[in-house]
Write an enzyme that holds these catalytic residues in place. Structure first.
Site, PDB file in Angstrom:
ATOM      1  CG  HIS A 150     -24.217   4.515  42.683  1.00 58.65           C
ATOM      2  ND1 HIS A 150     -23.186   5.381  42.394  1.00 58.65           N
ATOM      3  CD2 HIS A 150     -24.989   4.459  41.561  1.00 58.65           C
ATOM      4  CE1 HIS A 150     -23.305   5.819  41.149  1.00 58.65           C
ATOM      5  NE2 HIS A 150     -24.397   5.282  40.622  1.00 58.65           N
ATOM      6  CE  LYS A 154     -22.332   1.674  40.438  1.00 61.55           C
ATOM      7  NZ  LYS A 154     -22.831   0.904  39.286  1.00 61.55           N
TER       8      LYS A 154
END
Ligand code: NAD
Length: 261
Positions: A150, A154
């Protein structure tokens, strides 16, 4: 027209959701809510805090949202969902990090009251299929690990998608597998979620990606999904917004909605 409020409207997901709701002829964007009242989001209703959105008696103001969409932060999402339920507002929740105990609480309140909740760790149709295929594959190839990747901002790790995938794989696989080998550096083998190891990569340039790698005798199977931009989540979010009023109580995951589509 379904009147929709977006909570977390100034965030990466919230902005994309506002655009998608505003462009859908069946939906009306009546509020874009974020943590602190501030400058209007360009082309959208002004930002409000949730408390500001209620009148003096704590009820929602006229023309209030019928469905709230929450893309905020793991630390606040449960409080927001309690608020939606208290105010009789259906909700579609994309924020990750809700614990199994949190889901139990939401389920109990939703089943006792008029408002329904859909919680999905991933609204991308391809990711939902990836989770389904991984659970099916783990019946035959029980040794598996997950690599999820990600963007660097995040908030939580492992991702909600990876946690949900691991739990579904463990449920369909039967007996948990033992991790083998010694860690010379703590964390080298990743997080162990019900016997499935999850490795979380966080880098600028990424959006949301996951590979499930299953190993068997003389072979591996890799099931991979990539969200290359945030529009990948929008068809699933809009599908949930339109369905939530007819899904009593709590629905977890998009699977139930895909079956009906
Ligand atoms: P972000 O940090 O860009 O945006 C979050 C926004 O929420 C911020 O604008 C913040 O000010 C606001 N916020 C925080 N607390 C609030 C509160 N109490 N009330 C109102 N607004 C509040 O984060 P993001 O990248 O948009 O991700 C948001 C969440 O969505 C994360 O949990 C992420 O993991 C999740 N996510 C889910 C999916 C999915 O398909 N389910 C996809 C992508 C991201």
């Amino acid at each position: 027209m379904i009147r929709v409020g977006v909570v977390g409207a100034a965030g990466r997901m919230g902005r994309e959701v506002c655009r998608s709701v505003a462009a859908d002829p069946e939906l009306e964007l009546v509020a874009a809510v974020d943590r602190s009242p501030g400058e209007p989001i360009e082309g959208e209703p002004r930002t409000l805090s949730l408390d500001e959105f209620a009148d003096d008696d704590g009820r929602l103001v006229e023309r209030a949202m019928q469905v709230a969409i929450d893309f905020t932060h793991p630390d606040v999402v449960l409080g927001n969902v309690r608020w939606f339920l208290d105010h009789g507002v259906h909700s579609v929740v994309g924020t990750t990090g809700i614990t199994p105990e949190g889901l139990d609480e939401i389920r109990a309140i939703a089943e006792a009251g008029p408002a329904n909740v859909v919680v999905a760790p991933n609204f991308a149709i391809g990711a939902v299929l990836m989770m389904r295929f991984a659970a099916e594959a783990s019946r035959f190839l029980p040794d598996a690990e997950i690599v999820e990747l990600h963007h660097a901002a995040k908030a939580d790790a492992p991702s909600g998608t990876a946690m949900a995938t691991a739990r579904r794989m463990a449920a369909s696989r039967g007996a948990a597998r033992a991790a083998r080998g010694e860690e010379r550096v703590p964390g080298a083998r990743g997080a162990d979620v019900e016997g499935v190891h999850i490795h979380s990569v966080r880098l600028p340039g990424l959006v949301a990606h996951q590979a499930v790698i299953l190993g068997g005798q003389g072979q591996t199977l890799t099931i991979r999904h990539d969200s290359v931009d945030r529009t990948s989540f929008m068809p699933g979010v809009l599908m949930a917004v339109k369905a939530v009023a007819s899904l009593p109580g709590l629905t977890v995951g998009l699977d139930a909605l895909l079956e009906e589509a």
